[in-house]
Design an enzyme around this catalytic site. Structure first.
Site, PDB file in Angstrom:
ATOM      1  CD  GLU A 195      -3.011  -0.707  -0.086  1.00 55.85           C
ATOM      2  OE1 GLU A 195      -3.097   0.452  -0.530  1.00 55.85           O
ATOM      3  OE2 GLU A 195      -3.641  -1.664  -0.576  1.00 55.85           O
TER       4      GLU A 195
ATOM      5  CE1 TYR B 110      -6.943   3.342  -0.390  1.00 59.13           C
ATOM      6  CE2 TYR B 110      -4.571   3.307  -0.040  1.00 59.13           C
ATOM      7  CZ  TYR B 110      -5.702   2.796  -0.650  1.00 59.13           C
ATOM      8  OH  TYR B 110      -5.590   1.726  -1.495  1.00 59.13           O
TER       9      TYR B 110
ATOM     10  CG  ASP C 247      -8.464   3.983  -4.806  1.00 53.10           C
ATOM     11  OD1 ASP C 247      -9.677   3.860  -5.100  1.00 53.10           O
ATOM     12  OD2 ASP C 247      -7.581   3.299  -5.349  1.00 53.10           O
TER      13      ASP C 247
END
Length: 299
Positions: A40, A123, A141
């Site tokens: 990520e 996020y 996102d």
């Protein structure tokens, strides 16, 4: 009382995702929360094709947070290579140190605990909780926002980020944790591979008959066109050139080597070098030479 989720989209997306999802290594069942966290951080504003080989290298080299935490920072920055935004590598190493020392070398599953790690934003925390641990939490996102804008609101583009993004996305997730986490991944996959910004492949979309944008006749975006980000000549390019010199060198380098990396604008080069020093990505030694952080000076 929390309203029941609208699972019509999830009902279509889950079988589609099972059949058509890309075989990305960080999605494999044996990948730990650490592997997902590394992916990520690497994927932020970086295409999958560039991330995948470097992710493999990192996971072989530093399979646990403690391994990365103990690595020389110069080595970490060299391994980060061309992924862009090298400060992310420093933040990942800082997060790894906390995971190793405070969480038994295992990336936490709780969003709030993840948010307390250095450099981990909303996020990333939600993505790790959902994709590594199967938690029910909206992961939003650009791709997900586009899918929601089109399928739910009938708009061509999502526009600017809004406080409504999380609750609107959560309303599409099944109540079951595992199904919700899979739906979060499927929404992202749909936006990345089918419901793309330009030239969406609506004929391949599993929710095309449910899509409000389709029902509205696919209206064009009514806002100002987005400006393409310029790269050539930016401070980001100059900073990258300077770091390239240091990553390629076996040890510290003198000022002339950095000067040769950007001759177009000496003032810009000096400004960028100063910003790298401030960010902790470059160090200046007592003898005036420059090096990656913690670089060993040959005796």
């Amino acid at each position: 009382m929390t309203p029941a989720p609208d699972t019509a989209l999830a009902g279509r997306l889950l079988p589609w995702f099972a059949a058509y999802a890309r075989d990305l290594p960080w999605r494999h069942a044996d990948v730990t929360g650490w592997g997902v966290l590394v992916s990520e951080i690497m994927l932020q504003q970086t295409p999958v094709a560039r991330v995948e080989p470097i992710w493999h290298e990192w996971m072989q080299r530093w399979p646990r947070p403690s391994d990365l935490a103990a690595a020389p920072t110069a080595e970490v920055l060299r391994a980060w290579g061309k992924l862009g935004y090298p400060r992310r590598a420093l933040r990942l190493q800082a997060a790894a140190a906390v995971v190793a020392s405070e969480h038994g070398d295992a990336v936490p599953a709780d969003v709030e605990v993840l948010l307390a790690l250095p450099g981990i934003g909303a996020y990333t925390a939600r993505a790790v909780a959902a994709f590594a641990y199967g938690r029910r939490c909206p992961v939003v996102d650009t791709n997900v926002r586009r899918v929601v804008a089109r399928a739910v609101h009938g708009r061509a583009e999502a526009g600017d980020a809004s406080p409504r993004d999380l609750p609107e996305t959560e309303a599409l997730l099944p109540l079951d944790d595992t199904a919700a986490a899979r739906t979060s991944a499927a929404l992202m996959e749909l936006g990345a591979t089918v419901c793309v910004a330009r030239g969406p492949r609506c004929a391949d979309c599993p929710v095309v008959d449910l899509c409000a944008w389709q029902h509205a006749g696919r209206p064009a975006h009514d806002g100002p066109p987005r400006k393409a980000q310029r790269w050539a000549g930016t401070d980001r390019q100059v900073r990258g050139r300077l770091l390239d010199v240091l990553r390629a060198a076996p040890g510290p380098v003198g000022a002339p080597a950095l000067e040769a990396a950007w001759l177009t604008d000496p003032a810009q080069r000096a400004r960028c070098l100063d910003s790298l020093l401030v960010d902790g990505l470059v160090e200046q030694l007592a003898d005036g030479r420059f090096a990656l952080p913690g670089e060993t000076v040959p005796g």
